[in-house]
Design a protein around this motif. Structure first.
Motif, PDB file in Angstrom:
ATOM      1  N   ALA A  39       0.829  -1.205   0.000  1.00 30.10           N
ATOM      2  CA  ALA A  39       0.000   0.000   0.000  1.00 30.10           C
ATOM      3  C   ALA A  39       0.865   1.256   0.000  1.00 30.10           C
ATOM      4  O   ALA A  39       0.572   2.233  -0.708  1.00 30.10           O
ATOM      5  CB  ALA A  39      -0.926  -0.007   1.215  1.00 30.10           C
ATOM      6  N   ALA A  40       1.926   1.243   0.782  1.00 29.94           N
ATOM      7  CA  ALA A  40       2.804   2.403   0.835  1.00 29.94           C
ATOM      8  C   ALA A  40       3.477   2.648  -0.514  1.00 29.94           C
ATOM      9  O   ALA A  40       3.575   3.791  -0.985  1.00 29.94           O
ATOM     10  CB  ALA A  40       3.850   2.222   1.933  1.00 29.94           C
ATOM     11  N   LEU A  41       3.932   1.587  -1.151  1.00 30.38           N
ATOM     12  CA  LEU A  41       4.591   1.723  -2.459  1.00 30.38           C
ATOM     13  C   LEU A  41       3.614   2.212  -3.525  1.00 30.38           C
ATOM     14  O   LEU A  41       4.005   2.901  -4.476  1.00 30.38           O
ATOM     15  CB  LEU A  41       5.206   0.394  -2.879  1.00 30.38           C
ATOM     16  CG  LEU A  41       6.412  -0.072  -2.059  1.00 30.38           C
ATOM     17  CD1 LEU A  41       6.839  -1.470  -2.473  1.00 30.38           C
ATOM     18  CD2 LEU A  41       7.571   0.910  -2.192  1.00 30.38           C
ATOM     19  N   ALA A  42       2.337   1.870  -3.373  1.00 37.85           N
ATOM     20  CA  ALA A  42       1.320   2.305  -4.334  1.00 37.85           C
ATOM     21  C   ALA A  42       0.839   3.729  -4.064  1.00 37.85           C
ATOM     22  O   ALA A  42       0.024   4.269  -4.821  1.00 37.85           O
ATOM     23  CB  ALA A  42       0.135   1.345  -4.303  1.00 37.85           C
ATOM     24  N   GLY A  43       1.323   4.324  -2.986  1.00 32.61           N
ATOM     25  CA  GLY A  43       0.909   5.677  -2.646  1.00 32.61           C
ATOM     26  C   GLY A  43      -0.446   5.752  -1.977  1.00 32.61           C
ATOM     27  O   GLY A  43      -1.066   6.824  -1.925  1.00 32.61           O
ATOM     28  N   THR A  44      -0.939   4.622  -1.469  1.00 34.18           N
ATOM     29  CA  THR A  44      -2.233   4.587  -0.782  1.00 34.18           C
ATOM     30  C   THR A  44      -2.060   3.921   0.582  1.00 34.18           C
ATOM     31  O   THR A  44      -2.608   2.844   0.831  1.00 34.18           O
ATOM     32  CB  THR A  44      -3.276   3.817  -1.610  1.00 34.18           C
ATOM     33  OG1 THR A  44      -2.767   2.482  -1.895  1.00 34.18           O
ATOM     34  CG2 THR A  44      -3.588   4.534  -2.905  1.00 34.18           C
ATOM     35  N   PRO A  45      -1.300   4.533   1.464  1.00 30.22           N
ATOM     36  CA  PRO A  45      -1.006   3.889   2.752  1.00 30.22           C
ATOM     37  C   PRO A  45      -2.243   3.750   3.622  1.00 30.22           C
ATOM     38  O   PRO A  45      -3.230   4.479   3.464  1.00 30.22           O
ATOM     39  CB  PRO A  45      -0.001   4.850   3.394  1.00 30.22           C
ATOM     40  CG  PRO A  45      -0.310   6.180   2.784  1.00 30.22           C
ATOM     41  CD  PRO A  45      -0.705   5.866   1.362  1.00 30.22           C
ATOM     42  N   TYR A  46      -2.181   2.806   4.517  1.00 30.93           N
ATOM     43  CA  TYR A  46      -3.269   2.587   5.460  1.00 30.93           C
ATOM     44  C   TYR A  46      -3.186   3.578   6.616  1.00 30.93           C
ATOM     45  O   TYR A  46      -2.106   3.986   7.026  1.00 30.93           O
ATOM     46  CB  TYR A  46      -3.225   1.161   6.002  1.00 30.93           C
ATOM     47  CG  TYR A  46      -3.650   0.122   4.986  1.00 30.93           C
ATOM     48  CD1 TYR A  46      -4.995  -0.164   4.797  1.00 30.93           C
ATOM     49  CD2 TYR A  46      -2.706  -0.565   4.228  1.00 30.93           C
ATOM     50  CE1 TYR A  46      -5.400  -1.112   3.864  1.00 30.93           C
ATOM     51  CE2 TYR A  46      -3.097  -1.511   3.291  1.00 30.93           C
ATOM     52  CZ  TYR A  46      -4.442  -1.776   3.117  1.00 30.93           C
ATOM     53  OH  TYR A  46      -4.846  -2.700   2.190  1.00 30.93           O
ATOM     54  N   ASP A  47      -4.362   3.918   7.152  1.00 29.91           N
ATOM     55  CA  ASP A  47      -4.445   4.789   8.323  1.00 29.91           C
ATOM     56  C   ASP A  47      -4.478   3.990   9.623  1.00 29.91           C
ATOM     57  O   ASP A  47      -4.157   4.521  10.683  1.00 29.91           O
ATOM     58  CB  ASP A  47      -5.713   5.644   8.249  1.00 29.91           C
ATOM     59  CG  ASP A  47      -5.725   6.541   7.023  1.00 29.91           C
ATOM     60  OD1 ASP A  47      -5.036   7.571   7.042  1.00 29.91           O
ATOM     61  OD2 ASP A  47      -6.423   6.199   6.043  1.00 29.91           O
ATOM     62  N   LEU A  48      -4.902   2.736   9.532  1.00 29.16           N
ATOM     63  CA  LEU A  48      -5.071   1.922  10.726  1.00 29.16           C
ATOM     64  C   LEU A  48      -5.008   0.451  10.350  1.00 29.16           C
ATOM     65  O   LEU A  48      -5.530   0.052   9.312  1.00 29.16           O
ATOM     66  CB  LEU A  48      -6.435   2.224  11.370  1.00 29.16           C
ATOM     67  CG  LEU A  48      -6.815   1.446  12.627  1.00 29.16           C
ATOM     68  CD1 LEU A  48      -5.943   1.874  13.802  1.00 29.16           C
ATOM     69  CD2 LEU A  48      -8.301   1.659  12.969  1.00 29.16           C
ATOM     70  N   ALA A  49      -4.368  -0.348  11.192  1.00 27.80           N
ATOM     71  CA  ALA A  49      -4.387  -1.804  11.056  1.00 27.80           C
ATOM     72  C   ALA A  49      -5.208  -2.374  12.207  1.00 27.80           C
ATOM     73  O   ALA A  49      -5.015  -1.981  13.374  1.00 27.80           O
ATOM     74  CB  ALA A  49      -2.963  -2.372  11.097  1.00 27.80           C
ATOM     75  N   VAL A  50      -6.115  -3.279  11.890  1.00 30.36           N
ATOM     76  CA  VAL A  50      -6.981  -3.877  12.908  1.00 30.36           C
ATOM     77  C   VAL A  50      -6.762  -5.383  12.916  1.00 30.36           C
ATOM     78  O   VAL A  50      -6.915  -6.042  11.880  1.00 30.36           O
ATOM     79  CB  VAL A  50      -8.469  -3.569  12.638  1.00 30.36           C
ATOM     80  CG1 VAL A  50      -9.335  -4.184  13.742  1.00 30.36           C
ATOM     81  CG2 VAL A  50      -8.704  -2.069  12.539  1.00 30.36           C
ATOM     82  N   SER A  51      -6.411  -5.911  14.065  1.00 23.69           N
ATOM     83  CA  SER A  51      -6.344  -7.362  14.234  1.00 23.69           C
ATOM     84  C   SER A  51      -7.676  -7.801  14.824  1.00 23.69           C
ATOM     85  O   SER A  51      -8.065  -7.354  15.912  1.00 23.69           O
ATOM     86  CB  SER A  51      -5.196  -7.744  15.176  1.00 23.69           C
ATOM     87  OG  SER A  51      -5.165  -9.146  15.371  1.00 23.69           O
ATOM     88  N   ALA A  52      -8.379  -8.649  14.102  1.00 21.55           N
ATOM     89  CA  ALA A  52      -9.722  -9.053  14.533  1.00 21.55           C
ATOM     90  C   ALA A  52      -9.870 -10.561  14.436  1.00 21.55           C
ATOM     91  O   ALA A  52      -9.304 -11.204  13.549  1.00 21.55           O
ATOM     92  CB  ALA A  52     -10.781  -8.366  13.668  1.00 21.55           C
ATOM     93  N   GLY A  53     -10.639 -11.114  15.343  1.00 23.90           N
ATOM     94  CA  GLY A  53     -10.876 -12.550  15.308  1.00 23.90           C
ATOM     95  C   GLY A  53     -11.501 -13.003  16.611  1.00 23.90           C
ATOM     96  O   GLY A  53     -12.100 -12.206  17.343  1.00 23.90           O
ATOM     97  N   ILE A  54     -11.377 -14.294  16.890  1.00 23.70           N
ATOM     98  CA  ILE A  54     -11.897 -14.846  18.134  1.00 23.70           C
ATOM     99  C   ILE A  54     -10.728 -15.194  19.042  1.00 23.70           C
ATOM    100  O   ILE A  54      -9.576 -15.220  18.615  1.00 23.70           O
ATOM    101  CB  ILE A  54     -12.784 -16.069  17.874  1.00 23.70           C
ATOM    102  CG1 ILE A  54     -11.991 -17.187  17.198  1.00 23.70           C
ATOM    103  CG2 ILE A  54     -13.993 -15.679  17.022  1.00 23.70           C
ATOM    104  CD1 ILE A  54     -12.794 -18.475  17.008  1.00 23.70           C
ATOM    105  N   GLY A 149      -2.399 -10.779  17.472  1.00 25.82           N
ATOM    106  CA  GLY A 149      -2.396  -9.333  17.668  1.00 25.82           C
ATOM    107  C   GLY A 149      -1.022  -8.697  17.715  1.00 25.82           C
ATOM    108  O   GLY A 149      -0.786  -7.657  17.087  1.00 25.82           O
ATOM    109  N   PHE A 150      -0.099  -9.303  18.454  1.00 26.17           N
ATOM    110  CA  PHE A 150       1.222  -8.699  18.580  1.00 26.17           C
ATOM    111  C   PHE A 150       1.962  -8.702  17.249  1.00 26.17           C
ATOM    112  O   PHE A 150       2.692  -7.761  16.935  1.00 26.17           O
ATOM    113  CB  PHE A 150       2.051  -9.430  19.645  1.00 26.17           C
ATOM    114  CG  PHE A 150       3.350  -8.745  19.963  1.00 26.17           C
ATOM    115  CD1 PHE A 150       3.378  -7.624  20.787  1.00 26.17           C
ATOM    116  CD2 PHE A 150       4.553  -9.200  19.433  1.00 26.17           C
ATOM    117  CE1 PHE A 150       4.568  -6.977  21.077  1.00 26.17           C
ATOM    118  CE2 PHE A 150       5.745  -8.566  19.724  1.00 26.17           C
ATOM    119  CZ  PHE A 150       5.753  -7.451  20.548  1.00 26.17           C
ATOM    120  N   GLY A 151       1.763  -9.730  16.442  1.00 27.29           N
ATOM    121  CA  GLY A 151       2.392  -9.758  15.124  1.00 27.29           C
ATOM    122  C   GLY A 151       1.889  -8.635  14.242  1.00 27.29           C
ATOM    123  O   GLY A 151       2.668  -7.956  13.563  1.00 27.29           O
ATOM    124  N   VAL A 152       0.573  -8.410  14.248  1.00 27.03           N
ATOM    125  CA  VAL A 152       0.009  -7.295  13.486  1.00 27.03           C
ATOM    126  C   VAL A 152       0.560  -5.975  14.015  1.00 27.03           C
ATOM    127  O   VAL A 152       0.936  -5.087  13.246  1.00 27.03           O
ATOM    128  CB  VAL A 152      -1.534  -7.316  13.577  1.00 27.03           C
ATOM    129  CG1 VAL A 152      -2.130  -6.064  12.934  1.00 27.03           C
ATOM    130  CG2 VAL A 152      -2.092  -8.564  12.897  1.00 27.03           C
TER     131      VAL A 152
END
Length: 209
Positions: A39-54, A149-152
Motif C-alpha cells: 500500500a505504501a509503495l502504491a501511494g495509498t497507505p493505510y491509516d489503521l491496522a486492525v487485528s480481529a478474530g476470536i 495481535g502482537f504480530g500485526v
C-alpha cells in the motif's frame, strides 16, 4: 483501513480491506507487513491496522462477549528461568507491548459494548488452570488471549501505522473443554461489533502526539 480524502467538510469514505493473515504472530506479522508495504509503495497507505478474530476470555470476558485491547502484549516472548518467566524486556532488549490509540480504544469499546483491557498474544494456547493463573499474575489486566495481535502490531509499528485489536470470546482461558467452545456465537458477536464500529472508524482521527 483507509480514510479517503473527500470534499471539504464531507465525511471521509471508509475503505476496509480484509486480509486473512494465518495463525500465529509470525504469519500475522508477515501478512500485515506485506500489505502495508504494498500500500505504501502504491501511494495509498493505510491509516489503521486492525487485528480481529476470536480468542479465549479470562474471567472478565464471558463467552460471546467482545473485547477491545488497550494494550497488545506478547505474553510468551522471552526466556524461562529458574525464577520463572522473563520477558525479553527483562533481558534488556526488544519490546513486548504495543498500545492502540487510547481514544480510539475507548470509543470502539463503548460503541461495541465491549470489555476493554489487555489482550495477550501467545504462540501456545493456554490449556491449564496453572498456566491461566501464571498469565493473570503477570498480566492482571488481561481480558483475553489470542495468537495474532502482537504480530500485526509489530508490523504496523514498523510502518508507523496505528493498530487496534478486537476479539470475540469463543472459549474460556483455562483447561481445554472443546465441547464448551462457542465459535459460531463468537463470530456472530464479532460481526455485530464491527457493524457498530463503522461510525467510530469512519470518523476517527489519530490521537495527537
Amino acid at each position: 483501513m483507509r480514510l479517503s480524502a473527500g470534499p471539504p467538510y464531507a465525511p471521509a469514505p471508509l475503505r476496509v480491506d480484509v486480509l486473512p493473515a494465518g495463525v500465529g504472530p509470525a504469519a500475522a506479522a508477515a501478512a500485515t507487513a506485506s500489505a502495508l508495504t504494498a500500500a505504501a509503495l502504491a501511494g495509498t497507505p493505510y491509516d489503521l491496522a486492525v487485528s480481529a478474530g476470536i480468542g479465549g476470555g479470562f474471567a472478565r470476558a464471558a463467552l460471546g462477549s467482545v473485547v477491545v485491547a488497550d494494550a497488545i502484549v506478547a505474553a510468551d516472548l522471552g526466556a524461562q528461568t529458574p525464577d520463572g518467566f522473563a520477558a525479553v524486556t527483562d533481558l534488556g532488549f526488544g519490546t513486548v507491548e504495543h498500545r492502540p490509540p487510547a481514544g480510539l480504544a475507548r470509543a470502539a469499546a463503548r460503541a461495541a459494548g465491549a470489555v476493554r483491557g489487555t489482550v495477550l498474544t501467545v504462540s501456545t494456547v493456554t490449556g491449564s488452570a496453572a498456566r491461566t493463573a501464571e498469565l493473570l499474575d503477570r498480566h492482571p489486566d488481561a481480558v483475553a488471549e489470542a495468537m495474532e495481535g502482537f504480530g500485526v502490531a509489530e508490523a504496523a509499528a514498523a510502518h508507523g501505522v496505528p493498530v487496534l485489536e478486537v476479539r470475540a470470546v469463543s472459549n474460556a482461558v483455562g483447561p481445554r473443554d472443546r465441547a464448551a467452545w462457542r465459535i459460531r456465537d463468537a463470530l456472530d458477536a464479532l460481526a455485530a461489533a464491527f457493524g457498530a464500529l463503522v461510525p467510530v472508524l469512519a470518523t476517527w482521527e489519530e490521537d495527537p502526539g
